[in-house]
Write a protein that holds these residues in place. Structure first.
Motif, PDB file in Angstrom:
ATOM      1  N   VAL A 173      -5.976 -35.881  23.810  1.00 45.00           N
ATOM      2  CA  VAL A 173      -7.359 -36.204  23.502  1.00 45.00           C
ATOM      3  C   VAL A 173      -8.222 -35.210  24.278  1.00 45.00           C
ATOM      4  O   VAL A 173      -8.036 -35.029  25.484  1.00 45.00           O
ATOM      5  CB  VAL A 173      -7.711 -37.645  23.914  1.00 45.00           C
ATOM      6  N   LYS A 174      -9.123 -34.548  23.575  1.00 44.59           N
ATOM      7  CA  LYS A 174     -10.048 -33.621  24.226  1.00 44.59           C
ATOM      8  C   LYS A 174     -11.390 -34.312  24.401  1.00 44.59           C
ATOM      9  O   LYS A 174     -11.964 -34.807  23.428  1.00 44.59           O
ATOM     10  CB  LYS A 174     -10.198 -32.341  23.398  1.00 44.59           C
ATOM     11  N   VAL A 175     -11.850 -34.359  25.655  1.00 44.64           N
ATOM     12  CA  VAL A 175     -13.099 -35.043  25.978  1.00 44.64           C
ATOM     13  C   VAL A 175     -13.988 -34.083  26.773  1.00 44.64           C
ATOM     14  O   VAL A 175     -13.549 -33.534  27.782  1.00 44.64           O
ATOM     15  CB  VAL A 175     -12.843 -36.316  26.806  1.00 44.64           C
ATOM     16  N   ALA A 176     -15.214 -33.886  26.301  1.00 42.83           N
ATOM     17  CA  ALA A 176     -16.166 -33.043  27.029  1.00 42.83           C
ATOM     18  C   ALA A 176     -16.842 -33.891  28.102  1.00 42.83           C
ATOM     19  O   ALA A 176     -17.496 -34.896  27.790  1.00 42.83           O
ATOM     20  CB  ALA A 176     -17.204 -32.463  26.073  1.00 42.83           C
ATOM     21  N   ILE A 177     -16.669 -33.506  29.363  1.00 42.17           N
ATOM     22  CA  ILE A 177     -17.270 -34.261  30.462  1.00 42.17           C
ATOM     23  C   ILE A 177     -18.146 -33.341  31.308  1.00 42.17           C
ATOM     24  O   ILE A 177     -17.953 -32.120  31.333  1.00 42.17           O
ATOM     25  CB  ILE A 177     -16.202 -34.921  31.351  1.00 42.17           C
ATOM     26  N   SER A 178     -19.107 -33.921  31.992  1.00 44.82           N
ATOM     27  CA  SER A 178     -19.974 -33.160  32.886  1.00 44.82           C
ATOM     28  C   SER A 178     -19.147 -32.533  33.997  1.00 44.82           C
ATOM     29  O   SER A 178     -18.163 -33.121  34.467  1.00 44.82           O
ATOM     30  CB  SER A 178     -21.034 -34.085  33.477  1.00 44.82           C
ATOM     31  N   GLU A 179     -19.549 -31.339  34.418  1.00 36.44           N
ATOM     32  CA  GLU A 179     -18.812 -30.677  35.488  1.00 36.44           C
ATOM     33  C   GLU A 179     -18.827 -31.500  36.775  1.00 36.44           C
ATOM     34  O   GLU A 179     -17.953 -31.339  37.638  1.00 36.44           O
ATOM     35  CB  GLU A 179     -19.387 -29.279  35.759  1.00 36.44           C
ATOM     36  N   ASN A 180     -19.794 -32.410  36.925  1.00 39.05           N
ATOM     37  CA  ASN A 180     -19.865 -33.253  38.115  1.00 39.05           C
ATOM     38  C   ASN A 180     -18.725 -34.274  38.168  1.00 39.05           C
ATOM     39  O   ASN A 180     -18.447 -34.842  39.229  1.00 39.05           O
ATOM     40  CB  ASN A 180     -21.208 -33.996  38.169  1.00 39.05           C
ATOM     41  N   LEU A 181     -18.094 -34.529  37.012  1.00 40.60           N
ATOM     42  CA  LEU A 181     -17.003 -35.497  36.966  1.00 40.60           C
ATOM     43  C   LEU A 181     -15.631 -34.851  37.116  1.00 40.60           C
ATOM     44  O   LEU A 181     -14.627 -35.563  37.228  1.00 40.60           O
ATOM     45  CB  LEU A 181     -17.045 -36.276  35.644  1.00 40.60           C
ATOM     46  N   VAL A 182     -15.580 -33.538  37.132  1.00 40.97           N
ATOM     47  CA  VAL A 182     -14.299 -32.828  37.174  1.00 40.97           C
ATOM     48  C   VAL A 182     -13.493 -33.230  38.407  1.00 40.97           C
ATOM     49  O   VAL A 182     -12.278 -33.433  38.340  1.00 40.97           O
ATOM     50  CB  VAL A 182     -14.517 -31.299  37.134  1.00 40.97           C
ATOM     51  N   ARG A 183     -14.151 -33.362  39.543  1.00 38.89           N
ATOM     52  CA  ARG A 183     -13.428 -33.631  40.798  1.00 38.89           C
ATOM     53  C   ARG A 183     -12.742 -35.001  40.818  1.00 38.89           C
ATOM     54  O   ARG A 183     -11.862 -35.246  41.642  1.00 38.89           O
ATOM     55  CB  ARG A 183     -14.373 -33.515  41.991  1.00 38.89           C
ATOM     56  N   TYR A 184     -13.128 -35.902  39.910  1.00 37.00           N
ATOM     57  CA  TYR A 184     -12.526 -37.234  39.894  1.00 37.00           C
ATOM     58  C   TYR A 184     -11.303 -37.319  38.981  1.00 37.00           C
ATOM     59  O   TYR A 184     -10.673 -38.366  38.898  1.00 37.00           O
ATOM     60  CB  TYR A 184     -13.558 -38.273  39.438  1.00 37.00           C
ATOM     61  N   GLN A 185     -10.973 -36.231  38.291  1.00 37.72           N
ATOM     62  CA  GLN A 185      -9.846 -36.238  37.352  1.00 37.72           C
ATOM     63  C   GLN A 185      -8.643 -35.568  38.018  1.00 37.72           C
ATOM     64  O   GLN A 185      -8.706 -34.392  38.372  1.00 37.72           O
ATOM     65  CB  GLN A 185     -10.203 -35.510  36.052  1.00 37.72           C
ATOM     66  N   GLN A 186      -7.577 -36.326  38.168  1.00 36.96           N
ATOM     67  CA  GLN A 186      -6.372 -35.809  38.809  1.00 36.96           C
ATOM     68  C   GLN A 186      -5.211 -35.788  37.809  1.00 36.96           C
ATOM     69  O   GLN A 186      -5.054 -36.735  37.020  1.00 36.96           O
ATOM     70  CB  GLN A 186      -5.983 -36.680  40.009  1.00 36.96           C
ATOM     71  N   PRO A 187      -4.394 -34.720  37.820  1.00 40.55           N
ATOM     72  CA  PRO A 187      -3.250 -34.654  36.896  1.00 40.55           C
ATOM     73  C   PRO A 187      -2.356 -35.892  37.036  1.00 40.55           C
ATOM     74  O   PRO A 187      -2.044 -36.322  38.152  1.00 40.55           O
ATOM     75  CB  PRO A 187      -2.511 -33.382  37.343  1.00 40.55           C
ATOM     76  N   GLY A 188      -1.974 -36.478  35.909  1.00 41.53           N
ATOM     77  CA  GLY A 188      -1.130 -37.663  35.914  1.00 41.53           C
ATOM     78  C   GLY A 188      -1.887 -38.969  36.013  1.00 41.53           C
ATOM     79  O   GLY A 188      -1.300 -40.043  35.852  1.00 41.53           O
ATOM     80  N   GLN A 189      -3.197 -38.886  36.283  1.00 41.85           N
ATOM     81  CA  GLN A 189      -4.023 -40.090  36.391  1.00 41.85           C
ATOM     82  C   GLN A 189      -4.094 -40.800  35.040  1.00 41.85           C
ATOM     83  O   GLN A 189      -4.279 -40.180  34.007  1.00 41.85           O
ATOM     84  CB  GLN A 189      -5.417 -39.686  36.871  1.00 41.85           C
ATOM     85  N   GLN A 190      -3.934 -42.121  35.040  1.00 45.30           N
ATOM     86  CA  GLN A 190      -3.945 -42.876  33.791  1.00 45.30           C
ATOM     87  C   GLN A 190      -5.370 -43.096  33.286  1.00 45.30           C
ATOM     88  O   GLN A 190      -6.284 -43.329  34.075  1.00 45.30           O
ATOM     89  CB  GLN A 190      -3.246 -44.224  33.978  1.00 45.30           C
ATOM     90  N   VAL A 191      -5.517 -43.005  31.967  1.00 50.57           N
ATOM     91  CA  VAL A 191      -6.813 -43.169  31.318  1.00 50.57           C
ATOM     92  C   VAL A 191      -6.640 -44.146  30.150  1.00 50.57           C
ATOM     93  O   VAL A 191      -5.730 -43.992  29.340  1.00 50.57           O
ATOM     94  CB  VAL A 191      -7.348 -41.823  30.789  1.00 50.57           C
ATOM     95  N   THR A 192      -7.516 -45.140  30.093  1.00 48.41           N
ATOM     96  CA  THR A 192      -7.484 -46.088  28.974  1.00 48.41           C
ATOM     97  C   THR A 192      -8.176 -45.472  27.762  1.00 48.41           C
ATOM     98  O   THR A 192      -9.297 -44.968  27.865  1.00 48.41           O
ATOM     99  CB  THR A 192      -8.180 -47.401  29.358  1.00 48.41           C
ATOM    100  N   LEU A 193      -7.497 -45.501  26.621  1.00 46.91           N
ATOM    101  CA  LEU A 193      -8.002 -44.895  25.391  1.00 46.91           C
ATOM    102  C   LEU A 193      -8.081 -45.945  24.289  1.00 46.91           C
ATOM    103  O   LEU A 193      -7.156 -46.746  24.121  1.00 46.91           O
ATOM    104  CB  LEU A 193      -7.083 -43.751  24.941  1.00 46.91           C
ATOM    105  N   THR A 194      -9.174 -45.930  23.557  1.00 47.65           N
ATOM    106  CA  THR A 194      -9.343 -46.849  22.439  1.00 47.65           C
ATOM    107  C   THR A 194      -9.524 -46.052  21.151  1.00 47.65           C
ATOM    108  O   THR A 194     -10.423 -45.207  21.062  1.00 47.65           O
ATOM    109  CB  THR A 194     -10.565 -47.766  22.648  1.00 47.65           C
ATOM    110  N   ILE A 195      -8.640 -46.305  20.177  1.00 50.08           N
ATOM    111  CA  ILE A 195      -8.717 -45.638  18.880  1.00 50.08           C
ATOM    112  C   ILE A 195      -9.128 -46.686  17.858  1.00 50.08           C
ATOM    113  O   ILE A 195      -8.296 -47.454  17.357  1.00 50.08           O
ATOM    114  CB  ILE A 195      -7.380 -44.983  18.495  1.00 50.08           C
ATOM    115  N   SER A 196     -10.401 -46.736  17.551  1.00 47.80           N
ATOM    116  CA  SER A 196     -10.921 -47.775  16.650  1.00 47.80           C
ATOM    117  C   SER A 196     -10.324 -47.674  15.254  1.00 47.80           C
ATOM    118  O   SER A 196     -10.036 -48.679  14.609  1.00 47.80           O
ATOM    119  CB  SER A 196     -12.447 -47.688  16.575  1.00 47.80           C
TER     120      SER A 196
END
Length: 322
Positions: A173-196
């Motif tokens: 999933v490709k998600v465009a996020i603000s550069e201010n949020l980059v530091r909170y994303q760590q490789p392997g970190q789990q993300v909840t995804l909803t596919i309506s």
């Protein structure tokens, strides 16, 4: 009514951001030899397993060439056997001075030439066998056919793509996020995804970033890996719960406890055997819980998770804990 206990745990706050499904590994599968397509098995939207045939080419000429080479090889081997016997006979006669050295050398050179010709024909047969094998273009990996590029009856040249194949092991999933949020994303970190579109909720893992920041929006493209599910389409919308803070202590309310009234979020708790409606401020979401901050909800509180859609404030209730 069924109720559950509110827990408390350190998790990160999240932002709900819409992204799209994409495939991280897409190949334009092509053939190595030329030929007329006699069978096209690639069907757009279908999943093919690694090694399965996509396209088959006509091999009539190759099979005819192989038959001719086999006959030539058999003839050479027969001549080789005859010449071998001649060499052995002349070798014995030469020892008794009954044959000339020239005759013996000529026979030996003929034998070597036939050996070379036999080896060459064997290699040519191996090459024809390999060409026949390669006349079937196979899937290099398990994937979904995005686009069919050649049809039955068309001529296929070496290097010409027959289809576009996307690996089902490389769904992101490709998600465009603000550069201010980059530091909170760590490789392997789990993300909840909803596919309506598929009515599904999945867990993905942060796979990294596209290594380029958008100059105008100053946004980074976050890549979240997720398992392939039937029905997934390229560019299908996905809502991702992207981390937006460091970990903090939050109350965790089961998702089933959520009640929406007039666009606002509430939960029902129980006080003196009566339903009490409490507003909540959702700052994080996981697959089965909602992270709540700065609200009247506290750790250890009972919240109703089944039957809450039929409740009214101050209604009398009998609670069964889950």
């Amino acid at each position: 009514m069924v109720a559950a206990i509110v827990e408390e745990r350190e998790i990160t706050e999240t932002n709900r951001i819409v992204g799209v499904i994409d495939f991280d590994r897409i190949s334009e599968v092509s053939g190595e030899i030329s030929g007329l397509i006699t069978e096209q098995r690639a069907i757009e939207g279908e999943v093919v397993q690694q090694g399965e045939p996509l396209v088959t080419l006509n091999t009539d000429l190759l099979l005819k060439d192989m038959d001719i080479k086999r006959r030539e090889h058999a003839q050479v081997n027969a001549d080789l056997e005859k010449t071998s016997r001649t060499v052995k006979r002349l070798e014995k006669l030469l020892k008794n001075n009954s044959a000339s050295r020239q005759a013996y050398d000529d026979a030996r050179f003929d034998y070597r030439a036939l050996q070379q010709k036999s080896e060459t024909l064997e290699q040519e047969l191996q090459r024809l066998t390999l060409q026949i094998e390669k006349s079937t273009v196979r899937a290099p990996f398990t994937g979904i056919v995005l686009e069919k590029l050649k049809e039955q009856g068309e001529w296929l040249a070496p290097g010409t793509p027959v289809c576009r194949l996307a690996s089902t092991d490389g769904v992101i999933v490709k998600v465009a996020i603000s550069e201010n949020l980059v530091r909170y994303q760590q490789p392997g970190q789990q993300v909840t995804l909803t596919i309506s579109a598929l009515n599904q909720q999945l867990l993905g893992e942060v796979a990294g970033f596209v290594p380029e920041l958008d100059l105008r929006s100053k946004s980074a493209l976050l890549k979240i890996a997720l398992p392939y599910q039937p029905g997934m389409l390229q560019n299908m919308s996905v809502v991702a719960e992207v981390s937006s803070s460091e970990k903090r202590l939050l109350r965790l309310v089961p998702r089933d406890a959520l009640v929406r009234l007039k666009g606002k979020d509430f939960v029902y708790t129980v006080k003196e055997n009566r339903a009490k409606l409490l507003p909540i401020d959702i700052v994080a979401r996981t697959t089965d819980t909602l992270g709540v901050a700065e609200s009247p909800v506290t750790a250890g509180m009972v919240v109703i998770v089944d039957g809450n859609d039929r409740l009214r404030p101050d209604q009398g209730v009998t609670v069964i804990k889950r």
